[in-house]
Design a protein around this motif. Sequence first.
Motif, PDB file in Angstrom:
ATOM      1  N   SER A  50       0.821  -1.196   0.000  1.00  0.00           N
ATOM      2  CA  SER A  50       0.000   0.000   0.000  1.00  0.00           C
ATOM      3  C   SER A  50       0.860   1.252   0.000  1.00  0.00           C
ATOM      4  CB  SER A  50      -0.930   0.008   1.223  1.00  0.00           C
ATOM      5  OG  SER A  50      -1.874   1.062   1.129  1.00  0.00           O
ATOM      6  N   PRO A  78      -4.968   2.936   0.312  1.00  0.00           N
ATOM      7  CA  PRO A  78      -5.207   3.315   1.710  1.00  0.00           C
ATOM      8  C   PRO A  78      -6.524   4.058   1.931  1.00  0.00           C
ATOM      9  CG  PRO A  78      -3.455   4.649   0.740  1.00  0.00           C
ATOM     10  CD  PRO A  78      -3.732   3.531  -0.220  1.00  0.00           C
ATOM     11  N   ALA A  79      -6.941   4.877   0.968  1.00  0.00           N
ATOM     12  CA  ALA A  79      -8.214   5.583   1.127  1.00  0.00           C
ATOM     13  C   ALA A  79      -9.389   4.616   1.047  1.00  0.00           C
ATOM     14  CB  ALA A  79      -8.344   6.669   0.057  1.00  0.00           C
ATOM     15  N   GLU A  80      -9.309   3.652   0.114  1.00  0.00           N
ATOM     16  CA  GLU A  80     -10.357   2.651   0.007  1.00  0.00           C
ATOM     17  C   GLU A  80     -10.343   1.730   1.229  1.00  0.00           C
ATOM     18  OE1 GLU A  80     -12.681   2.623  -2.172  1.00  0.00           O
ATOM     19  OE2 GLU A  80     -11.860   4.164  -3.503  1.00  0.00           O
ATOM     20  N   ALA A  81      -9.159   1.529   1.799  1.00  0.00           N
ATOM     21  CA  ALA A  81      -9.059   0.683   2.990  1.00  0.00           C
ATOM     22  C   ALA A  81      -9.908   1.236   4.122  1.00  0.00           C
ATOM     23  CB  ALA A  81      -7.598   0.569   3.428  1.00  0.00           C
ATOM     24  N   SER A  82      -9.957   2.555   4.229  1.00  0.00           N
ATOM     25  CA  SER A  82     -10.736   3.188   5.290  1.00  0.00           C
ATOM     26  C   SER A  82     -12.238   3.074   5.062  1.00  0.00           C
ATOM     27  CB  SER A  82     -10.357   4.678   5.395  1.00  0.00           C
ATOM     28  OG  SER A  82      -8.993   4.822   5.718  1.00  0.00           O
ATOM     29  N   HIS A  83     -12.611   2.612   3.869  1.00  0.00           N
ATOM     30  CA  HIS A  83     -14.034   2.486   3.546  1.00  0.00           C
ATOM     31  C   HIS A  83     -14.403   1.043   3.213  1.00  0.00           C
ATOM     32  CE1 HIS A  83     -14.866   6.834   3.510  1.00  0.00           C
ATOM     33  NE2 HIS A  83     -13.623   6.938   3.078  1.00  0.00           N
ATOM     34  N   LEU A  86     -10.177  -2.642   4.354  1.00  0.00           N
ATOM     35  CA  LEU A  86      -9.341  -3.212   5.417  1.00  0.00           C
ATOM     36  C   LEU A  86      -9.643  -4.700   5.580  1.00  0.00           C
ATOM     37  CD1 LEU A  86      -9.452  -0.400   8.133  1.00  0.00           C
ATOM     38  CD2 LEU A  86      -7.462  -1.126   6.798  1.00  0.00           C
ATOM     39  N   GLU A 106      -3.351   9.488   5.035  1.00  0.00           N
ATOM     40  CA  GLU A 106      -4.288   8.490   4.524  1.00  0.00           C
ATOM     41  C   GLU A 106      -3.916   7.069   4.939  1.00  0.00           C
ATOM     42  OE1 GLU A 106      -4.430  11.991   1.680  1.00  0.00           O
ATOM     43  OE2 GLU A 106      -2.882  10.834   2.731  1.00  0.00           O
ATOM     44  N   ASP A 109      -5.348   4.747   9.110  1.00  0.00           N
ATOM     45  CA  ASP A 109      -6.285   3.676   9.433  1.00  0.00           C
ATOM     46  C   ASP A 109      -5.702   2.305   9.099  1.00  0.00           C
ATOM     47  OD1 ASP A 109      -8.143   5.470  10.351  1.00  0.00           O
ATOM     48  OD2 ASP A 109      -9.280   5.542   8.472  1.00  0.00           O
ATOM     49  N   LEU A 110      -5.007   2.233   7.973  1.00  0.00           N
ATOM     50  CA  LEU A 110      -4.414   0.956   7.565  1.00  0.00           C
ATOM     51  C   LEU A 110      -3.342   0.515   8.558  1.00  0.00           C
ATOM     52  CD1 LEU A 110      -3.507  -0.130   3.992  1.00  0.00           C
ATOM     53  CD2 LEU A 110      -1.757  -0.280   5.755  1.00  0.00           C
ATOM     54  N   TYR A 113      -4.899  -0.618  11.773  1.00  0.00           N
ATOM     55  CA  TYR A 113      -5.527  -1.937  11.625  1.00  0.00           C
ATOM     56  C   TYR A 113      -4.502  -3.050  11.784  1.00  0.00           C
ATOM     57  CZ  TYR A 113      -8.545  -5.561   9.582  1.00  0.00           C
ATOM     58  OH  TYR A 113      -9.290  -6.700   9.361  1.00  0.00           O
TER      59      TYR A 113
END
Length: 322
Positions: A50, A78-83, A86, A106, A109-110, A113
């Motif tokens: 990522s 990483p942005a999609e991971a937050s939505h 993950l 960004e 969150d990843l 996690y």
Amino acid sequence: MTKPSHLLDTAQQVIKAEAAALETLAAQLDTSFDAAVTLLLNAKGRVIVSGMGKSGHIARKIAATFASTGTPAHFVHPAEASHGDLGMMTRGDVVLVLSNSGETPELADLVAYTRRFNIPMIGVASRPGSTLLQRADIAIVLPNLGEACGTGIVPTTSTTMTLALGDALAIALMKHRDFTPENFRDFHPGGKLGAQLSKVADLMHVGDTVPLAQVDTPMSDVLLTISKKGFGVVGVLDSKNSLVGIITDGDLRRHMDGLLTHHAGDVMTPQPQTIAPKALAEEALALMNSREITTLFAVDPDAAGNVAGILHIHDCLRAGIV
């Protein structure tokens, strides 16, 4: 307007700066690289790569290189991971996170996690004290050099080093796994690479399509086989079904007088050129070109000379082997 000579100077300066950065990176690599390779080798799941922005583009390429060289991997934005993405990461995976500054928001969150669920993380950044490297299980520090643009704002030198590091990891993993060209072709069946790595067995004709006759077959039947099969040749077998000869157009012309009174063994050229089914088709093409022939019988050396198939030069050309 900038003169062409100045444009060339700029290009050379950029390339030299990036080349120098790669030399520095190579000299600076330490035990953290070994630790990263060991962690990746021991991963029971996949490698998740990522990064954001230009680092994200590099991450996609690294993930693709891993996947094509025997290390299952995919890219997670990483942005999609937050939505929701993950959920694409799980225990058993190893996460490789790229960020030149090590402070890309960004990624927060990843990274969190991976810490929450004890997923091993390798961080790559140019600042040893950055948040990313402080939280990573293994930190690989890139040389903190200026970008090749001269202003320090366009990712150039940093992305080149990151890309080279990813290649170094992939090749180190590949060599440790004894990943062969044959393995590589399994992931690259198409395109020029796939063609170059095709084996004779991938392209040859098999079964009833192969033109064969016994040594005692009348030439009238041999002519029917040549006409029916369409290869312009017939392989001649002995009583043990081993290939002992070949009949070509040239052999037919040399025995034109009284041809139909002969048998295959009388007309054949003995000890024909053959190739192993496991050989590269590129090797077969080179052999046909050097011998000025258009077909090769594929004979398995471990099968007592039994014919496995036949390869025509057109099969190689259709596959893109030139």
